[in-house]
Design a protein around this motif. Sequence first.
Motif, PDB file in Angstrom:
ATOM      1  N   TYR A 142     -62.274  30.308 -44.175  1.00  0.00           N
ATOM      2  CA  TYR A 142     -62.747  31.717 -43.742  1.00  0.00           C
ATOM      3  C   TYR A 142     -62.112  32.368 -45.227  1.00  0.00           C
ATOM      4  O   TYR A 142     -61.125  33.404 -44.842  1.00  0.00           O
ATOM      5  CB  TYR A 142     -61.846  31.755 -42.712  1.00  0.00           C
ATOM      6  CG  TYR A 142     -62.951  31.276 -41.518  1.00  0.00           C
ATOM      7  CD1 TYR A 142     -64.204  32.277 -41.661  1.00  0.00           C
ATOM      8  CD2 TYR A 142     -62.221  30.496 -40.953  1.00  0.00           C
ATOM      9  CE1 TYR A 142     -65.245  31.541 -40.483  1.00  0.00           C
ATOM     10  CE2 TYR A 142     -63.492  30.101 -39.970  1.00  0.00           C
ATOM     11  CZ  TYR A 142     -64.417  30.076 -39.612  1.00  0.00           C
ATOM     12  OH  TYR A 142     -65.270  30.091 -38.864  1.00  0.00           O
ATOM     13  N   SER A 143     -61.357  31.798 -46.185  1.00  0.00           N
ATOM     14  CA  SER A 143     -60.497  31.975 -47.243  1.00  0.00           C
ATOM     15  C   SER A 143     -61.032  34.076 -47.616  1.00  0.00           C
ATOM     16  O   SER A 143     -60.468  34.795 -47.781  1.00  0.00           O
ATOM     17  CB  SER A 143     -60.550  32.012 -48.453  1.00  0.00           C
ATOM     18  OG  SER A 143     -59.751  32.387 -49.647  1.00  0.00           O
ATOM     19  N   ARG A 144     -62.691  33.905 -47.983  1.00  0.00           N
ATOM     20  CA  ARG A 144     -63.533  35.050 -48.340  1.00  0.00           C
ATOM     21  C   ARG A 144     -63.130  35.829 -47.439  1.00  0.00           C
ATOM     22  O   ARG A 144     -63.302  37.649 -47.293  1.00  0.00           O
ATOM     23  CB  ARG A 144     -65.147  34.835 -48.881  1.00  0.00           C
ATOM     24  CG  ARG A 144     -65.764  36.186 -49.209  1.00  0.00           C
ATOM     25  CD  ARG A 144     -67.314  35.723 -48.867  1.00  0.00           C
ATOM     26  NE  ARG A 144     -68.238  35.971 -48.004  1.00  0.00           N
ATOM     27  CZ  ARG A 144     -69.522  35.617 -47.815  1.00  0.00           C
ATOM     28  NH1 ARG A 144     -69.956  36.298 -48.689  1.00  0.00           N
ATOM     29  NH2 ARG A 144     -69.928  35.567 -46.429  1.00  0.00           N
ATOM     30  N   ALA A 145     -63.443  35.621 -46.467  1.00  0.00           N
ATOM     31  CA  ALA A 145     -63.419  36.671 -45.026  1.00  0.00           C
ATOM     32  C   ALA A 145     -62.111  36.873 -44.892  1.00  0.00           C
ATOM     33  O   ALA A 145     -62.095  38.423 -44.930  1.00  0.00           O
ATOM     34  CB  ALA A 145     -64.107  35.855 -43.624  1.00  0.00           C
ATOM     35  N   ARG A 146     -60.971  36.325 -44.709  1.00  0.00           N
ATOM     36  CA  ARG A 146     -59.749  36.817 -45.272  1.00  0.00           C
ATOM     37  C   ARG A 146     -59.426  38.309 -46.298  1.00  0.00           C
ATOM     38  O   ARG A 146     -58.546  38.811 -45.636  1.00  0.00           O
ATOM     39  CB  ARG A 146     -58.611  36.275 -45.069  1.00  0.00           C
ATOM     40  CG  ARG A 146     -58.441  34.964 -43.703  1.00  0.00           C
ATOM     41  CD  ARG A 146     -56.765  34.332 -44.486  1.00  0.00           C
ATOM     42  NE  ARG A 146     -57.361  32.996 -45.472  1.00  0.00           N
ATOM     43  CZ  ARG A 146     -58.111  31.720 -45.226  1.00  0.00           C
ATOM     44  NH1 ARG A 146     -58.293  31.743 -43.889  1.00  0.00           N
ATOM     45  NH2 ARG A 146     -57.514  30.905 -46.134  1.00  0.00           N
ATOM     46  N   ILE A 147     -59.067  37.612 -47.686  1.00  0.00           N
ATOM     47  CA  ILE A 147     -59.621  38.738 -48.072  1.00  0.00           C
ATOM     48  C   ILE A 147     -59.991  40.282 -48.129  1.00  0.00           C
ATOM     49  O   ILE A 147     -59.547  41.269 -48.342  1.00  0.00           O
ATOM     50  CB  ILE A 147     -60.254  37.774 -49.369  1.00  0.00           C
ATOM     51  CG1 ILE A 147     -58.608  37.308 -50.045  1.00  0.00           C
ATOM     52  CG2 ILE A 147     -60.360  39.153 -50.287  1.00  0.00           C
ATOM     53  CD1 ILE A 147     -59.392  36.053 -51.200  1.00  0.00           C
ATOM     54  N   MET A 148     -61.530  39.920 -47.410  1.00  0.00           N
ATOM     55  CA  MET A 148     -62.371  41.169 -47.777  1.00  0.00           C
ATOM     56  C   MET A 148     -61.688  41.685 -46.425  1.00  0.00           C
ATOM     57  O   MET A 148     -61.699  43.186 -46.300  1.00  0.00           O
ATOM     58  CB  MET A 148     -63.658  40.690 -46.969  1.00  0.00           C
ATOM     59  CG  MET A 148     -65.036  40.132 -48.492  1.00  0.00           C
ATOM     60  SD  MET A 148     -66.404  39.840 -47.386  1.00  0.00           S
ATOM     61  CE  MET A 148     -67.173  39.103 -49.697  1.00  0.00           C
ATOM     62  N   LEU A 149     -61.316  41.650 -45.245  1.00  0.00           N
ATOM     63  CA  LEU A 149     -60.748  42.177 -44.091  1.00  0.00           C
ATOM     64  C   LEU A 149     -59.810  42.585 -44.675  1.00  0.00           C
ATOM     65  O   LEU A 149     -59.261  44.309 -44.489  1.00  0.00           O
ATOM     66  CB  LEU A 149     -60.826  41.121 -42.690  1.00  0.00           C
ATOM     67  CG  LEU A 149     -59.992  41.660 -42.012  1.00  0.00           C
ATOM     68  CD1 LEU A 149     -60.707  42.302 -41.596  1.00  0.00           C
ATOM     69  CD2 LEU A 149     -59.883  40.687 -40.341  1.00  0.00           C
ATOM     70  N   THR A 150     -58.574  41.955 -45.439  1.00  0.00           N
ATOM     71  CA  THR A 150     -57.674  42.555 -45.650  1.00  0.00           C
ATOM     72  C   THR A 150     -57.276  43.850 -46.391  1.00  0.00           C
ATOM     73  O   THR A 150     -57.307  44.955 -46.254  1.00  0.00           O
ATOM     74  CB  THR A 150     -56.613  41.635 -46.061  1.00  0.00           C
ATOM     75  OG1 THR A 150     -56.722  40.296 -45.659  1.00  0.00           O
ATOM     76  CG2 THR A 150     -55.166  42.699 -46.483  1.00  0.00           C
ATOM     77  N   LYS A 151     -59.103  43.878 -47.387  1.00  0.00           N
ATOM     78  CA  LYS A 151     -59.203  45.210 -48.126  1.00  0.00           C
ATOM     79  C   LYS A 151     -59.251  46.119 -48.182  1.00  0.00           C
ATOM     80  O   LYS A 151     -58.978  46.564 -47.247  1.00  0.00           O
ATOM     81  CB  LYS A 151     -59.549  44.701 -49.811  1.00  0.00           C
ATOM     82  CG  LYS A 151     -59.510  43.750 -50.234  1.00  0.00           C
ATOM     83  CD  LYS A 151     -60.380  43.858 -51.600  1.00  0.00           C
ATOM     84  CE  LYS A 151     -59.182  42.617 -52.697  1.00  0.00           C
ATOM     85  NZ  LYS A 151     -60.568  42.513 -53.819  1.00  0.00           N
ATOM     86  N   ILE A 152     -60.418  45.842 -46.546  1.00  0.00           N
ATOM     87  CA  ILE A 152     -60.846  46.893 -45.337  1.00  0.00           C
ATOM     88  C   ILE A 152     -60.255  47.899 -45.019  1.00  0.00           C
ATOM     89  O   ILE A 152     -59.710  48.729 -44.909  1.00  0.00           O
ATOM     90  CB  ILE A 152     -61.863  46.274 -45.110  1.00  0.00           C
ATOM     91  CG1 ILE A 152     -63.401  45.856 -46.064  1.00  0.00           C
ATOM     92  CG2 ILE A 152     -62.336  47.655 -44.166  1.00  0.00           C
ATOM     93  CD1 ILE A 152     -64.536  45.192 -44.847  1.00  0.00           C
ATOM     94  N   MET A 186     -67.600  36.277 -42.981  1.00  0.00           N
ATOM     95  CA  MET A 186     -68.037  35.070 -42.495  1.00  0.00           C
ATOM     96  C   MET A 186     -69.287  34.254 -42.744  1.00  0.00           C
ATOM     97  O   MET A 186     -70.086  35.204 -43.529  1.00  0.00           O
ATOM     98  CB  MET A 186     -67.789  35.242 -40.641  1.00  0.00           C
ATOM     99  CG  MET A 186     -66.495  35.465 -40.094  1.00  0.00           C
ATOM    100  SD  MET A 186     -66.261  35.827 -38.064  1.00  0.00           S
ATOM    101  CE  MET A 186     -66.654  34.432 -37.731  1.00  0.00           C
ATOM    102  N   GLY A 187     -69.648  33.195 -42.353  1.00  0.00           N
ATOM    103  CA  GLY A 187     -70.397  32.531 -42.788  1.00  0.00           C
ATOM    104  C   GLY A 187     -72.090  32.706 -41.903  1.00  0.00           C
ATOM    105  O   GLY A 187     -71.175  33.368 -40.324  1.00  0.00           O
ATOM    106  N   GLY A 188     -72.928  32.700 -41.967  1.00  0.00           N
ATOM    107  CA  GLY A 188     -74.599  33.608 -41.440  1.00  0.00           C
ATOM    108  C   GLY A 188     -74.381  33.078 -40.527  1.00  0.00           C
ATOM    109  O   GLY A 188     -74.655  33.393 -39.385  1.00  0.00           O
ATOM    110  N   ALA A 189     -74.550  32.058 -40.147  1.00  0.00           N
ATOM    111  CA  ALA A 189     -74.238  31.028 -38.503  1.00  0.00           C
ATOM    112  C   ALA A 189     -73.904  31.974 -36.938  1.00  0.00           C
ATOM    113  O   ALA A 189     -74.187  32.089 -36.619  1.00  0.00           O
ATOM    114  CB  ALA A 189     -74.285  30.133 -38.253  1.00  0.00           C
ATOM    115  N   GLU A 190     -72.168  32.033 -38.439  1.00  0.00           N
ATOM    116  CA  GLU A 190     -71.049  32.710 -37.310  1.00  0.00           C
ATOM    117  C   GLU A 190     -71.352  34.427 -37.293  1.00  0.00           C
ATOM    118  O   GLU A 190     -70.869  35.106 -36.037  1.00  0.00           O
ATOM    119  CB  GLU A 190     -69.568  32.020 -37.514  1.00  0.00           C
ATOM    120  CG  GLU A 190     -69.816  30.574 -37.716  1.00  0.00           C
ATOM    121  CD  GLU A 190     -68.208  30.455 -37.239  1.00  0.00           C
ATOM    122  OE1 GLU A 190     -67.109  29.392 -36.739  1.00  0.00           O
ATOM    123  OE2 GLU A 190     -67.854  31.223 -38.710  1.00  0.00           O
ATOM    124  N   ALA A 191     -72.338  35.268 -38.207  1.00  0.00           N
ATOM    125  CA  ALA A 191     -72.373  35.941 -37.863  1.00  0.00           C
ATOM    126  C   ALA A 191     -73.472  36.456 -38.489  1.00  0.00           C
ATOM    127  O   ALA A 191     -73.981  37.450 -39.512  1.00  0.00           O
ATOM    128  CB  ALA A 191     -71.377  37.091 -39.477  1.00  0.00           C
TER     129      ALA A 191
END
Length: 583
Positions: free
Chosen positions: A319-329, A450-455
């Motif tokens: 979830y590295s990508r998800a953490r970074i995107m969420l933090t920026k937003i 998040m990944g496609g299956a989860e989101a």
Amino acid sequence: MAASNVVTPTLAPAKTTGDNGTLDHPARRRYTAMAELAADSNATAAEARASFDTSVWGDFFINYAPELPLQMSEEMMRERANQLKKEVSGLFEPCSENNAVHQMILVDTLQHLSIDHLFKEQIGATLRNIHGSRFSCSSLHEAALKFRLLREHGLWVSTDELVSKFRGDDGSFSPEIANDPRGLLSLYNAAHLFIDGEVELEEAILSTKHHMESLKSSLKSPLAGQVTRALKLPLPRTVKRLEALQYMSEYTDEQTYNPSILELAKLDFNLLQRLHMKELKALSEWWNGVFQEIELSFSRDRVVEVFFWANGIFHEEEYSRARIMLTKIYQLVTTLDDIYDVRATLDDSRKLTKALRRWDIKTVSTLPEYLRKFYLMLLRTFQEIEAELEPKERYRVAYTIEACLLSSNAYLKEAEFVHRNQKPTFEEKLEVSLASFGGKIAAAGILIGMGGAEAPRDAFDWALEGDSSVMAFSRIGRFLNDIASFNSGKNTKDVASSVECYMNQYNVTSEVAIAEIGYLIEDAWKAANQALFEHPGLLPAVQRVNNLSVCMPFSYGGGTDVFTSGKDMKDTVERLFVNPLPL
């Protein structure tokens, strides 16, 4: 009782019993301490803040170079962790009546040490087998453990078996378990996964709390520490990684102690910590450039604290990508909130809201000079996030922008309250402030990376609908934040908090208002729990939003806003992201 038959709790404010604003709620005693704390804090509350404190971190994460524990290379750590993972995987067995309790304890241990993410398939299969089996628990501890584990994973289980373990024949609390601290603790934690209408579990919370308070001075490790922590904050409402750090020091005293499991937990923590440190470095560099470019020094510089929330939602490597995107937003949305609250005039606020609705670079000329760089940065950041997504995922950006616009509309309504010197009713305040707390932008921001299956796409529709766990997060966070703000004093341009609105409307003291709002917080927790059974196909999204709700008591609990103060989170941030565990 099937999951589809669960009744959705109403989240509207409870009806009052009279003109004094007292709510008719069964768990009143739980909030006596909270009200007393608020009264003491309010007596010495600071007058309105002129600005926010600067970040306690500065360039720390930009310049920090972590040392490897015991001189182990990352490659060596990963190799050893993989060996141990195979060894621990061998502990899972086909679930039967004879070994079901052993398998439940194994799952609970892995969760408690925050390494359950390494065994998702095994844990899922084990709990599904337990859910479908007919084995009968022989003790309160076993029944409560089964109840908690299954509900946490979205597997519906009724209270019948659990209630029978702590109720006597006459329906009262069974006296023989009053001296069973392990059973009491397990029941106390399990009962906090209650939903609306489960009065027996609310009564169990009160009873177990009373008995644990009387027993705690006589307990030994590890139970003593676990009881003490649970009395402050029950396990289902505790940030997972922080609890794991506590439990690692206690696990060696457990009867089920397994050195391989503990070694794996420490290795996994250190490996993830190194990844989180790299993410913090990249985010700090990004925000350092943004903060200097937009030149809005009055706003909160809290990228590290926002990352703490993101990490509490999903700490796993994938979830590295998800953490970074969420933090920026979320950091940019925090800045947007501060613009409306601290600097903008009502005219500025209207212009900014209108420009955001158009979401077009050509609109920048309509804004005051001091807002133009921020507006351009906001648009550019979303463009950069869109470029990082796969083509089939890029539709997610439109949903997230829409959620951002909903937040800005709420910020404008609050600004109108302030500039017009309006005193909204509690209900009017709630309608606006729940939207301004940002449940929808938080949910969309969580899902976007998040990944496609989860989101899937319908998860984004669910996020913008803002029901179930999304609304529960808004209520939990908003009410706890308002209590903390009331205690510490507020900015001169902040709208009246829900605490003040309740006091004004019902002519009650702050103690009464905070206690009554506390009951609404409990109702929100019930809704968050029930959401686990409402949308089976969206369970990963629901669980992640609930994880964000769990961060709220840490950030705003006890009448203190540690997110805004920053310095009060410093030790916690260091433990999670800076200091490796000795191996």
